[in-house]
Design a protein around this motif. Sequence first.
Motif, PDB file in Angstrom:
ATOM      1  N   UNK A 119      49.192 -16.164  64.941  1.00  0.00           N
ATOM      2  CA  UNK A 119      48.943 -14.821  66.195  1.00  0.00           C
ATOM      3  C   UNK A 119      47.102 -13.617  65.904  1.00  0.00           C
ATOM      4  N   UNK A 120      47.208 -14.085  64.627  1.00  0.00           N
ATOM      5  CA  UNK A 120      45.190 -14.108  64.132  1.00  0.00           C
ATOM      6  C   UNK A 120      44.588 -14.745  64.966  1.00  0.00           C
ATOM      7  N   UNK A 121      44.564 -15.453  65.051  1.00  0.00           N
ATOM      8  CA  UNK A 121      44.315 -16.840  65.131  1.00  0.00           C
ATOM      9  C   UNK A 121      43.842 -17.079  66.658  1.00  0.00           C
ATOM     10  N   UNK A 122      45.067 -17.082  67.403  1.00  0.00           N
ATOM     11  CA  UNK A 122      44.817 -16.197  69.446  1.00  0.00           C
ATOM     12  C   UNK A 122      44.085 -15.278  69.730  1.00  0.00           C
ATOM     13  N   UNK A 123      44.208 -13.897  68.767  1.00  0.00           N
ATOM     14  CA  UNK A 123      43.872 -12.935  68.664  1.00  0.00           C
ATOM     15  C   UNK A 123      42.134 -13.201  68.551  1.00  0.00           C
ATOM     16  N   UNK A 124      42.229 -13.370  68.019  1.00  0.00           N
ATOM     17  CA  UNK A 124      40.525 -13.416  67.545  1.00  0.00           C
ATOM     18  C   UNK A 124      39.906 -14.292  69.336  1.00  0.00           C
ATOM     19  N   UNK A 125      40.308 -15.461  69.128  1.00  0.00           N
ATOM     20  CA  UNK A 125      39.892 -16.958  70.300  1.00  0.00           C
ATOM     21  C   UNK A 125      40.009 -15.893  71.631  1.00  0.00           C
ATOM     22  N   UNK A 126      40.815 -15.323  71.887  1.00  0.00           N
ATOM     23  CA  UNK A 126      41.119 -14.555  72.986  1.00  0.00           C
ATOM     24  C   UNK A 126      41.003 -13.608  73.801  1.00  0.00           C
ATOM     25  N   UNK A 127      40.858 -13.086  72.429  1.00  0.00           N
ATOM     26  CA  UNK A 127      40.344 -11.465  72.539  1.00  0.00           C
ATOM     27  C   UNK A 127      40.950 -10.831  73.439  1.00  0.00           C
ATOM     28  N   UNK A 128      42.147 -10.697  72.491  1.00  0.00           N
ATOM     29  CA  UNK A 128      43.903  -9.911  72.639  1.00  0.00           C
ATOM     30  C   UNK A 128      43.937  -9.212  71.537  1.00  0.00           C
ATOM     31  N   UNK A 129      44.930  -8.014  71.793  1.00  0.00           N
ATOM     32  CA  UNK A 129      45.513  -7.433  70.551  1.00  0.00           C
ATOM     33  C   UNK A 129      46.288  -8.125  69.481  1.00  0.00           C
ATOM     34  N   UNK A 130      45.834  -8.040  68.533  1.00  0.00           N
ATOM     35  CA  UNK A 130      47.431  -9.337  68.356  1.00  0.00           C
ATOM     36  C   UNK A 130      48.430  -8.853  68.112  1.00  0.00           C
ATOM     37  N   UNK A 131      49.368  -7.206  68.185  1.00  0.00           N
ATOM     38  CA  UNK A 131      50.799  -7.244  68.269  1.00  0.00           C
ATOM     39  C   UNK A 131      51.353  -7.645  69.474  1.00  0.00           C
ATOM     40  N   UNK A 132      50.795  -7.162  71.326  1.00  0.00           N
ATOM     41  CA  UNK A 132      51.525  -8.370  72.031  1.00  0.00           C
ATOM     42  C   UNK A 132      51.760  -9.723  71.975  1.00  0.00           C
ATOM     43  N   UNK A 133      50.249 -10.549  71.027  1.00  0.00           N
ATOM     44  CA  UNK A 133      50.422 -11.711  70.523  1.00  0.00           C
ATOM     45  C   UNK A 133      51.628 -11.986  69.712  1.00  0.00           C
ATOM     46  N   UNK A 161      46.372 -21.993  81.495  1.00  0.00           N
ATOM     47  CA  UNK A 161      46.955 -21.103  82.819  1.00  0.00           C
ATOM     48  C   UNK A 161      46.566 -19.814  82.272  1.00  0.00           C
ATOM     49  N   UNK A 162      46.337 -19.278  81.841  1.00  0.00           N
ATOM     50  CA  UNK A 162      46.475 -17.840  81.787  1.00  0.00           C
ATOM     51  C   UNK A 162      45.870 -17.205  81.021  1.00  0.00           C
ATOM     52  N   UNK A 163      44.879 -17.492  79.779  1.00  0.00           N
ATOM     53  CA  UNK A 163      44.586 -16.667  78.732  1.00  0.00           C
ATOM     54  C   UNK A 163      45.092 -14.958  77.959  1.00  0.00           C
ATOM     55  N   UNK A 164      46.236 -15.780  78.112  1.00  0.00           N
ATOM     56  CA  UNK A 164      47.074 -14.536  77.705  1.00  0.00           C
ATOM     57  C   UNK A 164      47.494 -13.423  78.549  1.00  0.00           C
ATOM     58  N   UNK A 165      46.801 -13.730  80.290  1.00  0.00           N
ATOM     59  CA  UNK A 165      46.645 -12.131  81.190  1.00  0.00           C
ATOM     60  C   UNK A 165      48.099 -12.138  81.667  1.00  0.00           C
ATOM     61  N   UNK A 166      48.978 -11.597  81.244  1.00  0.00           N
ATOM     62  CA  UNK A 166      50.539 -11.155  81.784  1.00  0.00           C
ATOM     63  C   UNK A 166      50.735 -10.702  83.792  1.00  0.00           C
ATOM     64  N   UNK A 167      48.848 -10.311  84.061  1.00  0.00           N
ATOM     65  CA  UNK A 167      49.202 -10.347  85.520  1.00  0.00           C
ATOM     66  C   UNK A 167      48.273 -11.392  86.056  1.00  0.00           C
ATOM     67  N   UNK A 168      48.147 -12.368  86.062  1.00  0.00           N
ATOM     68  CA  UNK A 168      47.695 -13.373  86.173  1.00  0.00           C
ATOM     69  C   UNK A 168      48.296 -14.183  87.434  1.00  0.00           C
ATOM     70  N   UNK A 169      47.494 -13.845  88.278  1.00  0.00           N
ATOM     71  CA  UNK A 169      47.963 -15.466  89.658  1.00  0.00           C
ATOM     72  C   UNK A 169      46.861 -15.702  90.349  1.00  0.00           C
ATOM     73  N   UNK A 170      47.332 -16.971  90.437  1.00  0.00           N
ATOM     74  CA  UNK A 170      46.483 -17.846  91.587  1.00  0.00           C
ATOM     75  C   UNK A 170      46.257 -17.459  92.294  1.00  0.00           C
ATOM     76  N   UNK A 171      45.679 -18.832  93.114  1.00  0.00           N
ATOM     77  CA  UNK A 171      45.392 -18.581  94.811  1.00  0.00           C
ATOM     78  C   UNK A 171      46.981 -19.077  95.398  1.00  0.00           C
TER      79      UNK A 171
END
Length: 297
Positions: A119-133, A161-171
């Motif tokens: 969790x801590x590694x992904x949070x820093x790498x993708x700049x997202x909050x650790x609690x949801x990750x 796929x999304x860099x941990x963006x839950x609202x991502x959508x592809x073309x």
Amino acid sequence: MGGAVERKNMTAISKLRALNSLVARSAGVFMRDVGAGLLEVSHNSLALLGLCVVAAAVFAGGRADVRDSIEQQALGWLLARQEAREPVSPVTELAEPDAVARATAVDLNALPRQQKAVVQWLSRRYRVAPEPVGALVQEAWQVGQRTGIEPTLILAVMAIESSFNPFAQSPVGAQGLMQVMTRIHDDKYEAFGGTRAAFDPVTNLRVGALVLKECIARAGSLEAGLRHYVGAATLGEDGGYVVKVLAEQLNLRRVADGKLVAVNTPLPSAASAAAAVAAPAETSTPKPAAEQVALLR
């Protein structure tokens, strides 16, 4: 004759005046008596009320519980009056104490050491909050146990796929954390209430894991399964997708094993990634969507 009439009139007027004077004196005496009576009654009532107040004060003073109750009631009344005078703030109008139940987040201290490190590694790498990750990492471990897919692979696919963006959508319409093609896999979302659940992070992770499992089983190997997942099975080139996923899985495996991995670690070459992240092929026939979803519930 005229003098007699005049005398009679004067006599009648005198009697009328005397009667009026008598009525006036009687009314005055009556009003004075009533006023005196009211004054006496009011004095006695005030005295009685005062005695009651004194008795109540003496009784309350000797009973701590009664005194505390009176103080609490008085304080409550004063606070209620103050709130009634103050305007209602927007925060109070919009307050929803149970809203935290909707949040996809966990307490990191409740996670095992291995998951917390990821969790801590992904949070820093993708700049997202650790609690949801943390909630997603925890879910990936649970889904991985039920489906037989390594949790680090699920998280690696999610990262690429999304860099941990839950609202991502592809073309082309791939949606959510794992970029599942919602209109193609709508049958899998039926068990979660419909296709709008694609934007619920946990549901998207579960459905994405099922789709990934199907792709690996259909293709016969991990690498081929990833190409199916990204829609490049019939293409000669996947744009480096497989290499990126396998490289990120390698990083996550090393982090989970307690090794130090820089958060800005670049992706390794295709050869080293494929050799380091070798996985046995799954050739079993995919189960129907309804049976697969049951594994995750």
